[in-house]
Scaffold this active site. Structure first.
Site, PDB file in Angstrom:
ATOM      1  N   TYR A  27      -2.981  22.918  -5.785  1.00 35.32           N
ATOM      2  CA  TYR A  27      -3.703  23.493  -4.647  1.00 35.32           C
ATOM      3  C   TYR A  27      -2.999  23.190  -3.329  1.00 35.32           C
ATOM      4  O   TYR A  27      -3.646  22.830  -2.337  1.00 35.32           O
ATOM      5  CB  TYR A  27      -5.148  22.962  -4.610  1.00 35.32           C
ATOM      6  N   TYR A 155     -17.339  24.788 -12.489  1.00 40.65           N
ATOM      7  CA  TYR A 155     -15.880  24.777 -12.535  1.00 40.65           C
ATOM      8  C   TYR A 155     -15.443  24.751 -13.991  1.00 40.65           C
ATOM      9  O   TYR A 155     -15.905  23.898 -14.754  1.00 40.65           O
ATOM     10  CB  TYR A 155     -15.283  23.573 -11.790  1.00 40.65           C
ATOM     11  N   ASP A 256     -19.295  23.378 -21.616  1.00 39.74           N
ATOM     12  CA  ASP A 256     -18.007  22.866 -21.148  1.00 39.74           C
ATOM     13  C   ASP A 256     -18.172  21.363 -20.891  1.00 39.74           C
ATOM     14  O   ASP A 256     -18.660  20.951 -19.849  1.00 39.74           O
ATOM     15  CB  ASP A 256     -17.587  23.613 -19.877  1.00 39.74           C
ATOM     16  N   LYS A 285      -9.725  16.563 -20.874  1.00 41.95           N
ATOM     17  CA  LYS A 285      -9.641  15.405 -19.979  1.00 41.95           C
ATOM     18  C   LYS A 285      -9.559  14.057 -20.707  1.00 41.95           C
ATOM     19  O   LYS A 285      -8.467  13.644 -21.063  1.00 41.95           O
ATOM     20  CB  LYS A 285     -10.774  15.452 -18.966  1.00 41.95           C
TER      21      LYS A 285
END
Ligand SMILES: *Cc1c(COP(=O)(O)O)cnc(C)c1O
Length: 444
Positions: A27, A155, A256, A285
């Site tokens: 980003y 997200y 998720d 993750k």
């Protein structure tokens, strides 16, 4: 053990300059407008910065490094596997590390999730989940069911399909509107984690499912904690109600669990707070303890049968590095490490520390809200937190955190000691004091 020979002269300025010239960061523009902090090593909860400082990592490298760095068991698992093979293609071949990690995931997952597709990152596991849902309905003779219904503030990753179900504003949908699938959005989940739920909280979702019946393949959301979309904690009863609505309207539920999985919220899965099981679940993750890039998409036999009955007769996905043996070996080791300890006591103790360290900030100047759940601590400010100021204050206090927008938050490694946790909450307090002080002086 001798320490490895440095690859380059760890002159800090030199590294920063070379990085700035060539390396694109997440980003960030190219060239970057702020310098990245060089790290030369890490152990336990500490990052070893190139300038000689050792700082406590309050981010677990983006939720992943739950056991800390250079854990002897995880290091050993990778070394052992490396002596056998680093990688082999997964088309037509299999190997013990992949079989073991898939079995371990099924054992650990909510009931009914019995099959595992290994992916190479969280975003890819979401793409796979979306494809599964679409192919499932096609196999069930309903090829018109191709859209996803989700909630705002979510997200799910940065690839196009995953991005299409991220919060439309945070997710910058306007930048990619014409190249992205158009999904259906309900309001962010409410009420807050510990607030009373009523059916009115899911009335809009119910209406949307009805209005779009026949075209919705699945509902996708992050169970109980919305992470990068706003660090929001919502009622498990909402999640349970969504599960019921999915059954009622005959659509799949995709959970998720990429950020929430492996104990982060105080239960093994976010779904466990509500006692529900999804039809499809994504993990990533912390799956490899933060060592390697790997994720997985789990599903029920019902979903697997539907997908396999579709026109193609197969799930149409297959990453080059699927089932990477090093990743699988360290993931199995990480799961064993987690489940061989009383992880829920550990997370509960972290929760207590974060709560006592951060609760005094409730009502401080510039603070909108303070919330803690499991090993997640969040301070939401009234205004956007200036990154340069925050970073300096944090590093001066020996702590690494990366605030975003109005959110200053931590999800520390589970191996954090009491003093580490105190250092993190003290550093967060110092940021709030500095930033709050600035916002209290508007003429500044
Ligand atoms: C990080 C994250 C992803 C994306 O995972 P990557 O490995 O970064 O692609 C998806 N969903 C959630 C909830 C996440 O936190």
């Amino acid at each position: 053990m001798p320490s490895p020979t440095p690859l380059f002269d760890p002159g800090v300025t030199d590294l920063v300059e070379r990085d700035r010239r060539r390396v694109w960061h997440p980003y960030a523009p190219m060239p970057a407008t702020t310098d990245a902090v060089p790290v030369l090593g890490a152990s336990g909860t500490r990052l070893h910065l190139a300038d000689g400082r050792q700082v406590v990592d309050g981010m677990s490298s983006w939720w992943a490094a739950i056991h800390g760095y250079r854990h002897p068991v995880l290091d050993g698992a990778i070394r052992d596997q490396l002596d056998r093979m680093a990688h082999v293609m997964f088309g037509g071949l299999t190997h013990p590390p992949a079989i073991e990690v898939c079995e371990a995931l099924v054992d650990l997952a909510p009931r009914g999730l019995e099959h595992v597709f290994l992916a190479d990152s969280g975003s890819v596991s979401i793409e796979v989940a979306i494809k599964m849902a679409i192919q499932y309905w096609s196999g069930r003779g309903r090829p018109d069911r191709r859209r996803l219904l989700t909630v705002r503030s979510g997200y799910h990753g940065d690839t196009l399909g995953a991005m299409s179900v991220c919060d439309p504003e945070n997710g910058m949908h306007h930048l990619f509107a014409d190249v992205m699938p158009q999904q259906i959005f309900a309001a962010p989940p409410t009420p807050a984690f510990d607030q009373p739920f009523t059916s009115s909280h899911v009335a809009e979702l119910d209406d949307l499912l009805l209005a779009h019946r026949g075209e919705v393949a699945a509902v996708i959301l992050e169970p109980v904690v919305q992470g990068a979309g706003g660090m929001r904690f919502y009622s498990p009863d909402y999640l349970a109600a969504v599960r019921s609505l999915c059954d009622e309207h005959d659509v799949l539920l995709i959970a998720d669990e990429i950020a929430t999985g492996f104990g982060r919220t105080g239960t093994m899965w976010g779904c466990d707070h509500a006692g529900i099981a999804p039809d499809i679940m994504c993990v990533g993750k912390a799956l490899t303890g933060g060592y390697m890039t790997m994720a997985a998409t789990l599903c029920t036999p019902e979903v697997a049968e539907g997908v396999s009955a579709a026109e193609s007769g197969a799930l149409m996905h297959g990453p080059t590095f699927m089932g990477n043996p090093l990743g699988c070996a360290v993931a199995s080791a990480s799961i064993r490490l987690l489940t061989s300890h009383s992880w829920s006591d550990t997370v509960a103790a972290i929760e207590e520390s974060l709560r006592s360290g951060l609760t005094p900030l409730q009502g401080a100047p510039g603070v909108t809200d303070v919330r803690v759940l499991g090993a997640i601590g969040v301070v939401e400010m009234d205004d956007s937190i200036p990154m340069d100021v925050a970073q300096q204050v944090l590093l001066d206090r020996g702590v690494w955190l990366r605030p975003f927008g109005r959110l200053l938050y931590t999800m520390p490694p589970y191996v954090c000691s009491e003093p580490d946790l105190d250092a993190i909450t003290a550093a967060m307090t110092a940021v709030v004091e500095r930033v709050g002080e600035r916002s209290a002086r508007p003429a500044d």
